[in-house]
Each structure stands twice: as C-alpha cells, then as structure tokens.
Design a protein around this motif. Structure first.
Motif, mmCIF file in Angstrom:
data_model
loop_
_atom_site.group_PDB
_atom_site.id
_atom_site.type_symbol
_atom_site.label_atom_id
_atom_site.label_comp_id
_atom_site.label_asym_id
_atom_site.label_seq_id
_atom_site.Cartn_x
_atom_site.Cartn_y
_atom_site.Cartn_z
ATOM 1 N N CYS A 1 26.493 8.274 -14.372
ATOM 2 C CA CYS A 1 27.294 7.358 -13.554
ATOM 3 C C CYS A 1 28.795 7.561 -13.791
ATOM 4 O O CYS A 1 29.607 7.363 -12.873
ATOM 5 C CB CYS A 1 26.925 5.908 -13.862
ATOM 6 N N SER A 2 29.172 7.956 -14.999
ATOM 7 C CA SER A 2 30.587 8.098 -15.338
ATOM 8 C C SER A 2 31.269 9.231 -14.584
ATOM 9 O O SER A 2 32.505 9.303 -14.545
ATOM 10 C CB SER A 2 30.744 8.325 -16.855
ATOM 11 N N VAL A 3 30.486 10.119 -13.962
ATOM 12 C CA VAL A 3 31.063 11.232 -13.202
ATOM 13 C C VAL A 3 31.639 10.756 -11.861
ATOM 14 O O VAL A 3 32.607 11.324 -11.348
ATOM 15 C CB VAL A 3 29.989 12.326 -12.957
ATOM 16 N N VAL A 4 31.077 9.685 -11.318
ATOM 17 C CA VAL A 4 31.363 9.279 -9.933
ATOM 18 C C VAL A 4 32.844 9.114 -9.599
ATOM 19 O O VAL A 4 33.302 9.601 -8.553
ATOM 20 C CB VAL A 4 30.578 7.998 -9.587
ATOM 21 N N TRP B 1 35.321 3.850 -8.778
ATOM 22 C CA TRP B 1 35.009 2.916 -9.868
ATOM 23 C C TRP B 1 33.986 1.880 -9.402
ATOM 24 O O TRP B 1 33.082 1.492 -10.158
ATOM 25 C CB TRP B 1 36.277 2.219 -10.354
ATOM 26 N N ARG B 2 34.135 1.412 -8.164
ATOM 27 C CA ARG B 2 33.180 0.425 -7.660
ATOM 28 C C ARG B 2 31.802 1.033 -7.506
ATOM 29 O O ARG B 2 30.781 0.404 -7.854
ATOM 30 C CB ARG B 2 33.672 -0.130 -6.316
ATOM 31 N N ARG B 3 31.722 2.249 -7.001
ATOM 32 C CA ARG B 3 30.414 2.903 -6.882
ATOM 33 C C ARG B 3 29.802 3.088 -8.275
ATOM 34 O O ARG B 3 28.591 2.932 -8.462
ATOM 35 C CB ARG B 3 30.548 4.241 -6.168
ATOM 36 N N LYS B 4 30.613 3.440 -9.235
ATOM 37 C CA LYS B 4 30.126 3.590 -10.611
ATOM 38 C C LYS B 4 29.532 2.273 -11.117
ATOM 39 O O LYS B 4 28.462 2.261 -11.746
ATOM 40 C CB LYS B 4 31.266 4.043 -11.516
ATOM 41 N N GLU B 5 30.208 1.162 -10.835
ATOM 42 C CA GLU B 5 29.700 -0.139 -11.259
ATOM 43 C C GLU B 5 28.339 -0.439 -10.629
ATOM 44 O O GLU B 5 27.428 -0.952 -11.298
ATOM 45 C CB GLU B 5 30.695 -1.237 -10.866
ATOM 46 N N LEU B 6 28.199 -0.123 -9.352
ATOM 47 C CA LEU B 6 26.933 -0.395 -8.665
ATOM 48 C C LEU B 6 25.813 0.492 -9.200
ATOM 49 O O LEU B 6 24.670 0.047 -9.341
ATOM 50 C CB LEU B 6 27.108 -0.196 -7.162
ATOM 51 N N LEU B 7 26.138 1.740 -9.506
ATOM 52 C CA LEU B 7 25.124 2.635 -10.066
ATOM 53 C C LEU B 7 24.761 2.222 -11.493
ATOM 54 O O LEU B 7 23.600 2.340 -11.905
ATOM 55 C CB LEU B 7 25.626 4.079 -10.030
ATOM 56 N N GLU B 8 25.737 1.732 -12.253
ATOM 57 C CA GLU B 8 25.419 1.220 -13.579
ATOM 58 C C GLU B 8 24.548 -0.029 -13.483
ATOM 59 O O GLU B 8 23.694 -0.275 -14.340
ATOM 60 C CB GLU B 8 26.705 0.926 -14.346
ATOM 61 N N ARG B 9 24.754 -0.828 -12.425
ATOM 62 C CA ARG B 9 23.884 -1.977 -12.195
ATOM 63 C C ARG B 9 22.464 -1.498 -11.903
ATOM 64 O O ARG B 9 21.482 -2.107 -12.361
ATOM 65 C CB ARG B 9 24.409 -2.816 -11.041
ATOM 66 N N LEU C 1 24.072 6.835 -3.020
ATOM 67 C CA LEU C 1 24.044 8.261 -2.694
ATOM 68 C C LEU C 1 24.503 8.482 -1.263
ATOM 69 O O LEU C 1 25.307 9.381 -0.980
ATOM 70 C CB LEU C 1 22.620 8.816 -2.866
ATOM 71 N N ASP C 2 23.980 7.664 -0.360
ATOM 72 C CA ASP C 2 24.372 7.780 1.045
ATOM 73 C C ASP C 2 25.881 7.600 1.184
ATOM 74 O O ASP C 2 26.559 8.361 1.883
ATOM 75 C CB ASP C 2 23.635 6.725 1.867
ATOM 76 N N GLY C 3 26.430 6.584 0.504
ATOM 77 C CA GLY C 3 27.864 6.340 0.568
ATOM 78 C C GLY C 3 28.693 7.456 -0.024
ATOM 79 O O GLY C 3 29.742 7.834 0.520
ATOM 80 N N LEU C 4 28.240 8.025 -1.131
ATOM 81 C CA LEU C 4 28.956 9.137 -1.757
ATOM 82 C C LEU C 4 29.069 10.325 -0.809
ATOM 83 O O LEU C 4 30.138 10.944 -0.681
ATOM 84 C CB LEU C 4 28.235 9.571 -3.039
ATOM 85 N N TYR C 5 27.962 10.642 -0.128
ATOM 86 C CA TYR C 5 27.974 11.773 0.796
ATOM 87 C C TYR C 5 28.792 11.471 2.051
ATOM 88 O O TYR C 5 29.456 12.350 2.594
ATOM 89 C CB TYR C 5 26.545 12.185 1.145
ATOM 90 N N GLN C 6 28.742 10.242 2.505
ATOM 91 C CA GLN C 6 29.564 9.870 3.657
ATOM 92 C C GLN C 6 31.053 9.996 3.312
ATOM 93 O O GLN C 6 31.853 10.484 4.122
ATOM 94 C CB GLN C 6 29.255 8.435 4.093
#
Length: 318
Positions: free
Chosen positions: A92-95, A108-116, A137-142
């Motif tokens: 998650c820390s890579v995001v 940072w927000r995506r990282k928080e959601l993935l850590e959740r 994942l969908d959001g990262l690729y978008q």
C-alpha cells in the motif's frame, strides 16, 4: 556515475537490509528468475506473482515454487504470505508515488483506503477487503489513463481502446503491459492471465467464488468473501503497481525527492520502488530462459536501466 546509476546505488543502500535478507534465499538473480518461471502454473489459479511480492516474501515464494506441481499446497503458501499485514502495508505504501507532487493527496487517500482493506482482511472481513481493493484498482488505472496512457482505462474491460479524434492509433492495454519492463508482464505469465480471469463475464448469479471484477462489483458472484480471494486481490494489487510504476518515464517525483532527499528520509513506498529497480536484470534472465527452454539460467545484464528519472517535477511534497 549516471543519474540512473546513482539511483540504483541508492536503492541498494536504502533497502540494503531487505536485499541482504533476500540473499539468504536467492543467491543469484538467476535463482529469482527460476522462481518466477516455476510459479507460472499458479497464474491460471488467480495468483499474480510480482517483483514486489517476491522481495517482501522471498522465502514463501521460493517454498511455493518448490511445492509444485502440488498447486493446492503452493497456493496455500502464497495465501499465508499475503495474510501478513506488514506485507500488505508495504505494498500500500507504494501508491502515493504514482502521483505527481501536486496530486499526491489523491495518492495518500487511496493508500488510506487500501490500508483499510488490509485492516478488514486482518479482521476476517474478506468481502469488504476485496471490494475496496477492486474499486481502488479501478481508480488507480483511471488516474493513470488521465495522466497520459488512455488504454489504462481498460484494466477490467475487454473492449478495445477507441482511436483518438485525429485518427492516430491508440496503444492497447495489452501492448503497454507486455512492453513494460516488468516480470509480471511477460505474455503467458501472471498479470495478463489473472486479468483475463478478472474480466470474465458472469451471466448468472452464483454462490461460488470467482475472480470476475464485474461479477463481484455487480452482485452476480456471491462467494468471494474468502481469505484466498482477498489474498489474491492484494497480490494483483502488487502486480498492478509494478506495471503502473514501469509505465512512467520519468517517475513523477519532485526535485527534492529525486535529487536531495537523504537515504534516511526516503519513505517506505519509494524505497520499495528503488529496490525493485535493482532487480531489473531478473527480467532479462527470465526471458532468455523462455527463449532457450533450458533450466540453466545465466544472469545477463539488461541493456537499459528500465525506470528513468529525467527532469523531475518542482512541486513540493505533502
């Protein structure tokens, strides 16, 4: 020393402890390539094997490779590996480092959601973990598509990318992946195999567990709340991050991050990215072994470093 050479030197120093530990299990790059090659059969079972994953759990990946042809036993080893919360947190820390400094808050927000999602995994709430990972994942690729690679919109779709208005051909998702300098992108292994499973249409509601993203997010697959599915979701996240990082040229770093940040200040996610750069020769070894079909693998240096830095962004970090 060239800029890329300096970063490779830093990668070895910053992540020296991990690299030293890996030496216990992988005496040579060729050994790592051999592990990748042996694990190919697990791709059909939904396991994406990535450089990041192997670096964080070298002993387990090697054990899984040695357990084959017992696929059930090998898969159980990988499931246990991805059940380690520290390993998931490292991924998650890579995001945040997929985003330019002026958009880093999104990362940072995506990282928080993935850590959740990882927390839900630890609690045994596997359904919630899978849903969060799939949606992020969908959001990262978008976001990566918006940053310059429109084909990345098609991570979970079989539809081709439309041509741009001026009639110029648009690179397709599969082309981008197979041409990237990553282990997971080799055509018959891991990433694209797992993606194929995740894009399978589901015509009827089922109580079974299937990897189909469409089936899960649209309520047609009801049996996805398993430890195995959650573990595979995080394994695919690691593979996706490897592909996404490799798609950048240069990496979206600030001047401070690229040139002035001391080794002790380098955040864990960036450390992992830099350390993975030191393992780029593994891809060359792996591909050579595929061409020759021999089990004897030679450590061949790649012709280029793979991840460029170029002129970094000047915007300050968060």
């Amino acid at each position: 020393m060239s800029l890329s050479g300096e970063w490779l030197r830093r990668a070895g120093e910053v992540f020296g402890g991990v690299l030293a530990a890996m030496a216990t299990y992988f005496d040579r790059l060729a050994e790592t390539a051999k592990v990748f090659r042996r694990l190919i059969p697990l791709g059909a079972g939904g396991w994406a094997i990535s450089t990041y994953g192997i670096m964080l759990a070298p002993e387990q990946h090697k054990a899984a490779a040695e357990a084959l042809p017992d696929r059930v036993g090998a898969a159980a080893i990988l499931e246990d590996a991805w059940s380690d919360a520290a390993m998931r947190k490292a991924i998650c820390s890579v995001v945040p480092w997929l985003y330019a400094p002026d958009q880093r808050d999104i990362g940072w927000r995506r990282k928080e959601l993935l850590e959740r999602a990882s927390d839900r995994f630890s609690e045994g709430s596997y359904e919630e973990a899978v849903l969060l990972v799939y949606s992020q994942l969908d959001g990262l690729y978008q976001d990566r598509a918006a940053a310059g690679e429109v084909a990345f919109k098609r991570l979970f779709s079989r539809r081709p990318v439309r041509e741009s208005n001026d009639g110029a051909a648009v690179r397709q998702f599969v082309d981008i992946v197979t041409q990237s300098k990553t282990m997971v992108a080799t055509e018959e292994a891991f990433f694209l195999v797992v993606r194929e499973l995740m894009t399978e249409p589901v015509d009827a509601t089922t109580l079974d567990d299937l990897p189909s993203r469409h089936g899960v997010l649209h309520g047609r697959v009801l049996g996805y709340g398993t430890r195995r599915r959650a573990a595979q979701a995080f394994a695919f996240l690691a593979a996706s991050l490897e592909v996404l990082v490799a798609s950048f040229d240069p990496l979206p770093l600030s001047h401070y991050e690229a040139h002035e940040m001391s080794d002790s200040q380098t955040p864990p996610g960036l450390q992992l990215i830099l350390a993975a750069m030191a393992y780029l020769p593994v891809r060359t070894v792996y591909l050579q072994s595929q061409r020759t079909g021999h089990d004897v693998l030679l450590a061949v240096e790649p012709s280029e470093s793979g991840l460029a830095l170029g002129e970094p962004h000047d915007a300050p970090d968060r």
